[in-house]
Design a protein around this motif. Structure first.
Motif, PDB file in Angstrom:
ATOM      1  N   HIS A  86       0.875  -1.189   0.000  1.00  0.00           N
ATOM      2  CA  HIS A  86       0.000   0.000   0.000  1.00  0.00           C
ATOM      3  C   HIS A  86       0.899   1.222   0.000  1.00  0.00           C
ATOM      4  CE1 HIS A  86       0.948   0.469   4.317  1.00  0.00           C
ATOM      5  NE2 HIS A  86       0.714  -0.840   4.406  1.00  0.00           N
ATOM      6  N   ASP A  87       0.326   2.380  -0.186  1.00  0.00           N
ATOM      7  CA  ASP A  87       1.043   3.651  -0.047  1.00  0.00           C
ATOM      8  C   ASP A  87       2.285   3.773  -0.919  1.00  0.00           C
ATOM      9  OD1 ASP A  87      -0.165   5.497   2.181  1.00  0.00           O
ATOM     10  OD2 ASP A  87      -0.342   3.456   2.952  1.00  0.00           O
ATOM     11  N   HIS A  89       4.375   5.911  -3.264  1.00  0.00           N
ATOM     12  CA  HIS A  89       4.527   7.354  -3.464  1.00  0.00           C
ATOM     13  C   HIS A  89       5.379   7.633  -4.692  1.00  0.00           C
ATOM     14  CE1 HIS A  89       3.118   7.373   0.679  1.00  0.00           C
ATOM     15  NE2 HIS A  89       3.096   8.695   0.681  1.00  0.00           N
ATOM     16  N   VAL A 105       0.114   9.723  -4.311  1.00  0.00           N
ATOM     17  CA  VAL A 105       0.025   8.607  -3.380  1.00  0.00           C
ATOM     18  C   VAL A 105      -0.963   7.604  -3.961  1.00  0.00           C
ATOM     19  CG1 VAL A 105      -0.473   7.863  -1.026  1.00  0.00           C
ATOM     20  CG2 VAL A 105       0.447  10.155  -1.453  1.00  0.00           C
ATOM     21  N   GLY A 108      -3.254   4.582  -0.813  1.00  0.00           N
ATOM     22  CA  GLY A 108      -3.192   5.017   0.566  1.00  0.00           C
ATOM     23  C   GLY A 108      -4.480   4.704   1.303  1.00  0.00           C
ATOM     24  N   TRP A 109      -4.491   5.069   2.587  1.00  0.00           N
ATOM     25  CA  TRP A 109      -5.695   4.906   3.382  1.00  0.00           C
ATOM     26  C   TRP A 109      -6.220   3.462   3.293  1.00  0.00           C
ATOM     27  CZ3 TRP A 109      -4.555   9.072   0.343  1.00  0.00           C
ATOM     28  CH2 TRP A 109      -4.330  10.267   1.015  1.00  0.00           C
ATOM     29  N   ASN A 111      -5.194   1.126   1.322  1.00  0.00           N
ATOM     30  CA  ASN A 111      -5.307   0.678  -0.071  1.00  0.00           C
ATOM     31  C   ASN A 111      -6.712   0.915  -0.645  1.00  0.00           C
ATOM     32  OD1 ASN A 111      -4.216  -0.313  -2.462  1.00  0.00           O
ATOM     33  ND2 ASN A 111      -4.481  -2.464  -1.917  1.00  0.00           N
ATOM     34  N   SER A 114      -6.445   7.070  -3.518  1.00  0.00           N
ATOM     35  CA  SER A 114      -5.221   7.672  -4.033  1.00  0.00           C
ATOM     36  C   SER A 114      -5.390   9.179  -3.988  1.00  0.00           C
ATOM     37  CB  SER A 114      -4.919   7.190  -5.453  1.00  0.00           C
ATOM     38  OG  SER A 114      -4.720   5.782  -5.467  1.00  0.00           O
ATOM     39  N   TRP A 191       4.371   4.744   5.548  1.00  0.00           N
ATOM     40  CA  TRP A 191       3.285   4.306   6.413  1.00  0.00           C
ATOM     41  C   TRP A 191       3.323   2.783   6.617  1.00  0.00           C
ATOM     42  CZ3 TRP A 191       1.506   8.268   8.920  1.00  0.00           C
ATOM     43  CH2 TRP A 191       1.516   9.514   8.306  1.00  0.00           C
TER      44      TRP A 191
END
Length: 417
Positions: A86-87, A89, A105, A108-109, A111, A114, A191
């Protein structure tokens, strides 16, 4: 034939430059197939040197900062294969406006989403985004696959409008963020997500740990042990960054001995400035009594040589003055049941099954803990000689600059022969 992989925990520039010449010679001669440089540097200057000197980044721990990966232009898309959970960048640094960067990104969150932020160059060295609101957020559920390398493609249309695809799915197209002159691309994880760039196959690769982490070496062993199927046929060498002499002509013999003697858990080179090796070198009459007594270190650890800059310097001067750089031992192979310093060792890739080590004392694990548990001793191989510059306690009085200069002269003579 099984690949030969050298692992080095980098790195102090003034101490490592000599080693670099020896290793590149071994790569050129086909003795070593890959050199994995784990960037565990402690100063910005050393980190910048490792970044400049060595190959592309293959792996980045989750707290490692952005690293250069490539470019995108109107005529050439940016592509990469990246293993991450995930995440992911991406930082886009516009060619025509490098002071205004774009951060993407992906996944994120958890997966699920974005986002895009506009950032400044100094933000590339920080993870703090509390005061930087996204200029775009999109729902991208499960866009990142943890089960395979993710195929990333960033392309520009004729007006420089970027479109980003991951695993052939469109993350987004952003007409309000054109890049008419293209952009340089930097990447990182974050993260809690480590990033592996699986399309990097250069013989010399960089692996980045988390900056400033105390006792970070377990990360390397964890990385390889989690990829047992990839590395099980390999032969691993590991050397300190301050190896200042190596008899490259005998390295192939060391590797073949390692390959053909699986009964040993690790095999050590015959190391100058290593307490256990010095004991056996003197027992064979190789180190004269005029250098003082090199006692058997208690339990294989510490001892008078380990803690004395004066004794280390005398030993180095003795070796540098010798025309014959061999260091005979009482026998061609010494079986060893106690701890020893792991300045230059080798292990078999199949033994990675035992190397999912926690953070801690890797030297003890390699030479005492695992050999005892598996009932497989370690060994010292006489014919391959290396010189190790210094231990921490020796730093207090060792004339490092003089010795590095002398070993530099020796290296140039040896490699020119």
């Amino acid at each position: 034939m099984a690949p030969v992989i050298l692992v080095t925990f980098a790195g102090r520039q003034e101490r490592m430059e000599i080693l670099t010449h020896y290793v590149r010679k071994a790569i050129d001669d086909g003795i070593i197939d890959e050199w994995h440089l784990w960037d565990f540097t402690r100063s910005p200057e050393d980190h910048e040197w490792v970044t400049r000197e060595f190959g592309p980044v293959r792996y980045m721990s989750s707290e490692a900062h952005y690293q250069s990966k490539g470019k995108v232009s109107l005529h050439s898309p940016f592509r990469m294969d990246a293993r991450i959970e995930h995440d992911l960048h991406l930082a886009l640094v516009p060619i025509d406006d490098p002071e205004n960067c774009i951060e993407v990104v992906v996944g994120g969150w958890n997966n699920q989403h974005s986002a895009i932020r506009k950032i400044k160059p100094h933000d590339l060295k920080s993870f703090d985004r509390n005061d930087i609101a996204p200029v775009w957020v999109g729902t991208t559920p499960c866009i990142i696959s943890p089960g395979q390398p993710n195929k990333v493609r960033l392309s520009l249309d004729g007006k420089g409008v970027p479109s980003l695809y991951v695993n052939e799915a469109l993350v987004g197209t952003w007409s309000d963020l054109p890049l008419p002159q293209g952009a340089n691309i930097l990447v990182r994880g974050g993260w809690g997500a480590d990033l592996e760039l699986t399309d990097v196959s250069a013989p010399v690769k960089r692996y980045l740990g988390n900056p400033g982490e105390n006792m970070p070496y377990w990360r390397a062993y964890d990385y390889y042990s989690r990829r047992l199927s990839q590395f099980s046929d390999a032969i691993f060498l590991k050397c300190d960054d301050d190896i200042v002499y190596a008899d490259i002509s005998k390295l192939s013999g060391f590797i073949e001995f390692r390959r053909n003697n699986p009964q040993y858990f690790v095999v050590s080179a015959n190391v100058l400035n290593n307490g256990v090796c010095a004991y056996w070198q003197q027992a064979a009459g190789t180190l004269p009594d005029t250098l003082g007594e090199f006692e058997r270190p208690p339990g294989g650890f510490g001892g008078t040589l380990w803690q004395s800059p004066e004794r280390a310097e005398q030993l180095h001067d003795f070796f540098l003055a010798k025309n014959d750089k061999r260091l005979p031992l009482p026998s061609p192979v010494i079986d060893w049941q106690e701890r020893q310093s792991i300045n230059f060792i080798s292990w078999l890739g199949k033994d990675l099954v035992y190397m999912a080590m926690p953070k801690g004392d890797d030297e003890y694990a390699f030479t005492v803990g695992l050999p005892t548990f598996l009932n497989r001793p370690t060994a010292i191989y006489e014919d391959f000689v290396v010189s190790h510059l210094s231990f921490g306690p020796q730093e207090r009085g060792l004339n490092v600059e003089r010795l590095i200069s002398a070993y530099g002269d020796l290296m140039r003579t040896q490699l020119a022969a």
